[in-house]
Structure formats: structure tokens, C-alpha cells
Design an enzyme around this catalytic site. Structure first.
Site, mmCIF file in Angstrom:
data_model
loop_
_atom_site.group_PDB
_atom_site.id
_atom_site.type_symbol
_atom_site.label_atom_id
_atom_site.label_comp_id
_atom_site.label_asym_id
_atom_site.label_seq_id
_atom_site.Cartn_x
_atom_site.Cartn_y
_atom_site.Cartn_z
ATOM 1 N N HIS A 20 9.933 21.945 20.353
ATOM 2 C CA HIS A 20 8.772 21.607 21.171
ATOM 3 C C HIS A 20 8.874 20.162 21.664
ATOM 4 O O HIS A 20 9.053 19.241 20.884
ATOM 5 C CB HIS A 20 7.496 21.800 20.354
ATOM 6 C CG HIS A 20 6.257 21.621 21.138
ATOM 7 N ND1 HIS A 20 5.162 20.986 20.628
ATOM 8 C CD2 HIS A 20 5.928 21.990 22.406
ATOM 9 C CE1 HIS A 20 4.202 20.969 21.542
ATOM 10 N NE2 HIS A 20 4.657 21.577 22.625
ATOM 11 N N ASP A 28 21.176 18.325 40.580
ATOM 12 C CA ASP A 28 22.115 18.587 41.671
ATOM 13 C C ASP A 28 23.464 17.940 41.332
ATOM 14 O O ASP A 28 23.611 17.276 40.301
ATOM 15 C CB ASP A 28 21.549 18.109 43.010
ATOM 16 C CG ASP A 28 21.211 16.628 43.049
ATOM 17 O OD1 ASP A 28 21.909 15.818 42.397
ATOM 18 O OD2 ASP A 28 20.245 16.268 43.750
ATOM 19 N N HIS A 99 12.119 8.786 41.717
ATOM 20 C CA HIS A 99 13.473 9.230 41.377
ATOM 21 C C HIS A 99 14.098 8.297 40.338
ATOM 22 O O HIS A 99 14.789 8.763 39.419
ATOM 23 C CB HIS A 99 14.334 9.305 42.640
ATOM 24 C CG HIS A 99 15.684 9.894 42.405
ATOM 25 N ND1 HIS A 99 15.875 11.167 41.919
ATOM 26 C CD2 HIS A 99 16.932 9.382 42.580
ATOM 27 C CE1 HIS A 99 17.169 11.418 41.808
ATOM 28 N NE2 HIS A 99 17.832 10.340 42.198
ATOM 29 N N TYR A 121 17.610 15.408 45.813
ATOM 30 C CA TYR A 121 16.468 15.497 44.894
ATOM 31 C C TYR A 121 16.251 16.896 44.317
ATOM 32 O O TYR A 121 15.143 17.238 43.922
ATOM 33 C CB TYR A 121 15.188 14.985 45.553
ATOM 34 C CG TYR A 121 15.332 13.602 46.112
ATOM 35 C CD1 TYR A 121 15.504 12.510 45.270
ATOM 36 C CD2 TYR A 121 15.326 13.380 47.483
ATOM 37 C CE1 TYR A 121 15.651 11.231 45.782
ATOM 38 C CE2 TYR A 121 15.473 12.104 48.001
ATOM 39 C CZ TYR A 121 15.637 11.039 47.145
ATOM 40 O OH TYR A 121 15.788 9.765 47.659
ATOM 41 N N SER A 122 17.282 17.690 44.236
ATOM 42 C CA SER A 122 17.173 19.033 43.651
ATOM 43 C C SER A 122 17.383 18.932 42.146
ATOM 44 O O SER A 122 18.412 19.347 41.597
ATOM 45 C CB SER A 122 18.188 19.981 44.292
ATOM 46 O OG SER A 122 17.886 20.157 45.654
ATOM 47 N N ASN A 123 16.384 18.339 41.482
ATOM 48 C CA ASN A 123 16.439 18.067 40.054
ATOM 49 C C ASN A 123 15.100 18.413 39.418
ATOM 50 O O ASN A 123 14.056 18.243 40.043
ATOM 51 C CB ASN A 123 16.723 16.580 39.804
ATOM 52 C CG ASN A 123 17.906 16.072 40.586
ATOM 53 O OD1 ASN A 123 19.014 16.569 40.440
ATOM 54 N ND2 ASN A 123 17.681 15.077 41.429
#
EC number: 5.4.99.62
Length: 132
Positions: A20, A28, A99, A121-123
Site C-alpha cells: 500500500h 515514455d 514535470h 509527457y506520456s508518463n
């Protein structure tokens, strides 16, 4: 053989060991992996595998309490954000960071999964929940 969609041994191992509040980052191809954080490199070629496919596979095994995205994603709107919106019911509460602060957060991740995604920014940082 496993019955779930996720077949990658290293990724399955990390997810099985998460507790947890632990963090798993899916990034990316350009997201830096901090020193000391395990990198699970799935990238084969630009775009392969794509961010969305990896996210769906991870969600087949990981219980997510909340997720964190970079604020810059809202301006660029990469295809990853469209998929994240589609899957928001499985992702819990959303938080936004710059970012730069997202990269700081990734220092405390159990692992960073590197995809072949080449859209900026594909994170996403997935914070593990519990199933009970």
C-alpha cells in the site's frame, strides 16, 4: 502459464511485491530513470510498446489507489491522456505535479517501466492501493 494479460516476468515480480502506497511509474521512452530505481525496459522500437497497452496490462494486476500526472500533459494532450481518461475508474484519485516535480517523485518509485512511447509527457505514477 499465467492467465492474466501481463506476461513480463520483471514487471509481474515488481507488482507482486508492491504494498500500500508504493509507486510504479510508467514512462515514455525519454523519461529519465533516477539512479538506484529499478528500470523495467520494455521499449523495442519507437512506439512499441505504446503507453496505453502497457498501462492496460499493468492495471490487470495492480490495485491503484491514486495516480499522478505532469501538469504539462494538459497542454500537450498526448494520446496517453485520452487512454488515462478512458481508464480513470481504475486509477483512483488524480493528482497533478509539474514535470520537474514528477521526476522528483519518480526517485521514490519501486520501478520505472520504460515504454517505446514517443509522445511527450506520456508518463504516469501509479500509487498502489489494497484489495481489502
Amino acid at each position: 502459464m499465467k492467465k492474466t494479460p501481463l506476461l513480463n516476468v520483471a514487471l509481474s515480480r515488481v507488482i507482486a511485491g508492491m504494498g500500500h502506497g508504493d509507486i510504479l511509474v510508467i514512462g515514455d521512452a525519454g523519461l529519465p530513470v533516477p539512479p538506484g530505481v529499478e528500470m523495467i525496459d520494455l521499449a523495442v522500437t519507437p512506439g512499441l510498446p505504446d503507453f496505453a497497452s502497457v498501462l492496460r496490462a499493468v492495471l490487470s494486476e495492480l490495485q491503484v489507489e491514486r495516480h499522478v500526472l505532469a501538469e504539462e500533459m494538459q497542454k500537450v494532450v498526448p494520446p496517453a491522456l485520452v487512454e488515462i481518461e478512458r481508464l480513470k475508474g481504475k486509477l483512483g484519485k488524480r493528482e497533478w505535479l509539474s514535470h520537474e516535480n514528477f521526476k522528483v517523485l519518480s526517485r521514490s518509485a519501486r520501478a520505472v517501466v520504460r515504454t517505446g512511447e514517443c509522445q511527450p509527457y506520456s508518463n504516469i505514477a501509479l500509487i498502489s492501493g489494497v484489495t481489502f
